[in-house]
Each structure stands twice: as structure tokens, then as C-alpha cells.
Design a protein around this motif. Structure first.
Motif, PDB file in Angstrom:
ATOM      1  N   MET A 101       0.862  -1.171   0.000  1.00  0.00           N
ATOM      2  CA  MET A 101       0.000   0.000   0.000  1.00  0.00           C
ATOM      3  C   MET A 101       0.910   1.236   0.000  1.00  0.00           C
ATOM      4  O   MET A 101       1.775   1.368   0.863  1.00  0.00           O
ATOM      5  N   ASN A 102       0.678   2.128  -0.962  1.00  0.00           N
ATOM      6  CA  ASN A 102       1.504   3.325  -1.013  1.00  0.00           C
ATOM      7  C   ASN A 102       0.957   4.394  -0.063  1.00  0.00           C
ATOM      8  O   ASN A 102      -0.121   4.248   0.512  1.00  0.00           O
ATOM      9  N   LEU A 103       1.704   5.468   0.067  1.00  0.00           N
ATOM     10  CA  LEU A 103       1.361   6.511   1.032  1.00  0.00           C
ATOM     11  C   LEU A 103       0.025   7.188   0.702  1.00  0.00           C
ATOM     12  O   LEU A 103      -0.760   7.480   1.601  1.00  0.00           O
ATOM     13  N   ALA A 104      -0.234   7.434  -0.573  1.00  0.00           N
ATOM     14  CA  ALA A 104      -1.490   8.079  -0.961  1.00  0.00           C
ATOM     15  C   ALA A 104      -2.686   7.196  -0.614  1.00  0.00           C
ATOM     16  O   ALA A 104      -3.691   7.677  -0.072  1.00  0.00           O
ATOM     17  N   THR A 105      -2.583   5.925  -0.893  1.00  0.00           N
ATOM     18  CA  THR A 105      -3.668   5.000  -0.573  1.00  0.00           C
ATOM     19  C   THR A 105      -3.888   4.933   0.926  1.00  0.00           C
ATOM     20  O   THR A 105      -5.024   5.002   1.401  1.00  0.00           O
ATOM     21  N   PHE A 106      -2.799   4.827   1.682  1.00  0.00           N
ATOM     22  CA  PHE A 106      -2.922   4.828   3.134  1.00  0.00           C
ATOM     23  C   PHE A 106      -3.559   6.127   3.609  1.00  0.00           C
ATOM     24  O   PHE A 106      -4.372   6.128   4.533  1.00  0.00           O
ATOM     25  N   GLY A 107      -3.217   7.226   2.974  1.00  0.00           N
ATOM     26  CA  GLY A 107      -3.804   8.521   3.332  1.00  0.00           C
ATOM     27  C   GLY A 107      -5.316   8.535   3.153  1.00  0.00           C
ATOM     28  O   GLY A 107      -6.040   9.035   4.023  1.00  0.00           O
ATOM     29  N   PHE A 108      -5.795   7.990   2.046  1.00  0.00           N
ATOM     30  CA  PHE A 108      -7.243   7.928   1.834  1.00  0.00           C
ATOM     31  C   PHE A 108      -7.918   7.019   2.863  1.00  0.00           C
ATOM     32  O   PHE A 108      -8.943   7.369   3.441  1.00  0.00           O
ATOM     33  N   ILE A 109      -7.328   5.854   3.099  1.00  0.00           N
ATOM     34  CA  ILE A 109      -7.894   4.917   4.070  1.00  0.00           C
ATOM     35  C   ILE A 109      -7.911   5.557   5.458  1.00  0.00           C
ATOM     36  O   ILE A 109      -8.931   5.545   6.157  1.00  0.00           O
ATOM     37  N   PHE A 110      -6.795   6.149   5.854  1.00  0.00           N
ATOM     38  CA  PHE A 110      -6.697   6.744   7.188  1.00  0.00           C
ATOM     39  C   PHE A 110      -7.616   7.955   7.328  1.00  0.00           C
ATOM     40  O   PHE A 110      -8.232   8.154   8.373  1.00  0.00           O
ATOM     41  N   GLY A 164     -10.442   8.386   5.788  1.00  0.00           N
ATOM     42  CA  GLY A 164     -11.795   7.833   5.937  1.00  0.00           C
ATOM     43  C   GLY A 164     -12.050   7.351   7.352  1.00  0.00           C
ATOM     44  O   GLY A 164     -13.127   7.575   7.918  1.00  0.00           O
ATOM     45  N   ILE A 165     -11.056   6.694   7.931  1.00  0.00           N
ATOM     46  CA  ILE A 165     -11.174   6.194   9.306  1.00  0.00           C
ATOM     47  C   ILE A 165     -11.298   7.365  10.281  1.00  0.00           C
ATOM     48  O   ILE A 165     -12.154   7.352  11.180  1.00  0.00           O
ATOM     49  N   CYS A 166     -10.469   8.373  10.113  1.00  0.00           N
ATOM     50  CA  CYS A 166     -10.510   9.539  11.012  1.00  0.00           C
ATOM     51  C   CYS A 166     -11.835  10.282  10.901  1.00  0.00           C
ATOM     52  O   CYS A 166     -12.418  10.678  11.925  1.00  0.00           O
ATOM     53  N   LEU A 167     -12.313  10.478   9.687  1.00  0.00           N
ATOM     54  CA  LEU A 167     -13.594  11.163   9.503  1.00  0.00           C
ATOM     55  C   LEU A 167     -14.737  10.370  10.142  1.00  0.00           C
ATOM     56  O   LEU A 167     -15.638  10.938  10.749  1.00  0.00           O
ATOM     57  N   ASN A 168     -14.682   9.053  10.028  1.00  0.00           N
ATOM     58  CA  ASN A 168     -15.698   8.207  10.642  1.00  0.00           C
ATOM     59  C   ASN A 168     -15.650   8.330  12.161  1.00  0.00           C
ATOM     60  O   ASN A 168     -16.690   8.428  12.820  1.00  0.00           O
ATOM     61  N   ALA A 169     -14.447   8.348  12.713  1.00  0.00           N
ATOM     62  CA  ALA A 169     -14.294   8.472  14.163  1.00  0.00           C
ATOM     63  C   ALA A 169     -14.775   9.840  14.649  1.00  0.00           C
ATOM     64  O   ALA A 169     -15.468   9.943  15.667  1.00  0.00           O
ATOM     65  N   VAL A 170     -14.425  10.888  13.926  1.00  0.00           N
ATOM     66  CA  VAL A 170     -14.882  12.231  14.296  1.00  0.00           C
ATOM     67  C   VAL A 170     -16.406  12.300  14.222  1.00  0.00           C
ATOM     68  O   VAL A 170     -17.049  12.926  15.074  1.00  0.00           O
ATOM     69  N   ALA A 171     -16.983  11.646  13.227  1.00  0.00           N
ATOM     70  CA  ALA A 171     -18.443  11.619  13.110  1.00  0.00           C
ATOM     71  C   ALA A 171     -19.066  11.015  14.365  1.00  0.00           C
ATOM     72  O   ALA A 171     -20.041  11.555  14.906  1.00  0.00           O
ATOM     73  N   PRO A 198     -10.144  -4.325   7.824  1.00  0.00           N
ATOM     74  CA  PRO A 198      -9.627  -4.471   9.194  1.00  0.00           C
ATOM     75  C   PRO A 198      -8.965  -3.207   9.737  1.00  0.00           C
ATOM     76  O   PRO A 198      -8.924  -2.990  10.948  1.00  0.00           O
ATOM     77  N   MET A 199      -8.497  -2.335   8.843  1.00  0.00           N
ATOM     78  CA  MET A 199      -7.879  -1.099   9.313  1.00  0.00           C
ATOM     79  C   MET A 199      -8.911  -0.166   9.943  1.00  0.00           C
ATOM     80  O   MET A 199      -8.545   0.758  10.667  1.00  0.00           O
ATOM     81  N   LEU A 200     -10.186  -0.409   9.691  1.00  0.00           N
ATOM     82  CA  LEU A 200     -11.226   0.378  10.352  1.00  0.00           C
ATOM     83  C   LEU A 200     -11.122   0.282  11.865  1.00  0.00           C
ATOM     84  O   LEU A 200     -11.604   1.156  12.576  1.00  0.00           O
ATOM     85  N   SER A 201     -10.474  -0.771  12.356  1.00  0.00           N
ATOM     86  CA  SER A 201     -10.327  -0.916  13.807  1.00  0.00           C
ATOM     87  C   SER A 201      -9.480   0.199  14.401  1.00  0.00           C
ATOM     88  O   SER A 201      -9.527   0.428  15.614  1.00  0.00           O
TER      89      SER A 201
END
Length: 123
Positions: free
Chosen positions: A1-10, A12-19, A81-84
Motif C-alpha cells: 500500500m503506497n502513502l497516498a492509498t494509506f492517506g485515503f484509508i486513514f 476515511g477512518i478519522c472522519l468516521n471516528a470524528v463523526a 480491518p484497518m477500520l479498527s
């Protein structure tokens, strides 16, 4: 997984957590919700006009868009699984912003999650 892809995944996870944190802040302002045939509409209006709830729902919408972009670039067996990581973000945010308790057992569980995510990203 490259940095840009990790950035999108992360992101998304952060926005979900803030929500989640914003939704909780909004419900804290309203108090415990007890729906009945008589009060469901008034309760819905009260919830719909809470700025934290509006912000939380907005974060959810943005998180879905960002998540779809990230998911298009990586296998779901890695992304999902990274959603965890959201558990960690939420636990820290709930403790810091909402004053919720974080017990030793919860900290241990968070440690297990971190180990799992590290192992996952190395596969």
C-alpha cells in the motif's frame, strides 16, 4: 500500500471516528432519547438541529467518499480491518473531549488492536 492509498484509508477512518464523537456530543446536548408515538417528531427535529449532529453526519458523508477512493486502490481484506483504528481514535477522543473513562482493560484492548493493524499493514 503506497502513502497516498494509506492517506485515503486513514482519512476515511478519522472522519468516521470524528463523526461518532460529534454524534455523541450532539446526543449529550439533547439527553437520553426515549421515543414514543407522541414525541418522535419533536425529538427528530431537536436532533436534526444540533450542530454536532449535523457535523457528524457531514463527516460520515465525506468519509464514505474518501473510503471509496481508498478502497478502489487496495484489497478489502486489508482496508476493512484497518477500520479498527477508529476504536483507538474514538477512545482517545472520547476520553479527551467527552470526559469518558478509559480503563486498563480498554487500554490493553487498544494495544491488541494496534498490534493487529501493524501486522496487517506488513502483510
Amino acid at each position: 500500500m503506497n502513502l497516498a492509498t494509506f492517506g485515503f484509508i486513514f482519512a476515511g477512518i478519522c472522519l468516521n471516528a470524528v463523526a461518532q464523537l460529534l454524534l455523541k456530543a450532539g446526543t449529550n446536548a439533547v439527553g437520553a432519547i426515549h421515543l414514543s408515538a407522541e414525541n418522535w417528531f419533536a425529538t427528530g427535529i431537536k436532533l436534526a438541529t444540533q450542530l454536532p449532529i449535523i457535523g457528524g453526519l457531514t463527516c460520515y458523508v465525506i468519509s464514505v467518499v474518501v473510503w471509496i477512493i481508498g478502497l478502489s486502490r487496495v484489497d478489502v481484506t486489508i482496508a476493512y480491518p484497518m477500520l479498527s483504528l477508529g476504536y483507538i481514535i474514538n477512545a482517545v477522543g472520547a476520553w479527551y473531549f467527552l470526559g469518558e473513562a478509559v480503563s486498563a482493560q480498554r487500554l490493553l484492548a487498544i494495544g491488541v488492536i494496534i498490534i493487529g493493524v501493524v501486522l496487517l499493514t506488513r502483510s
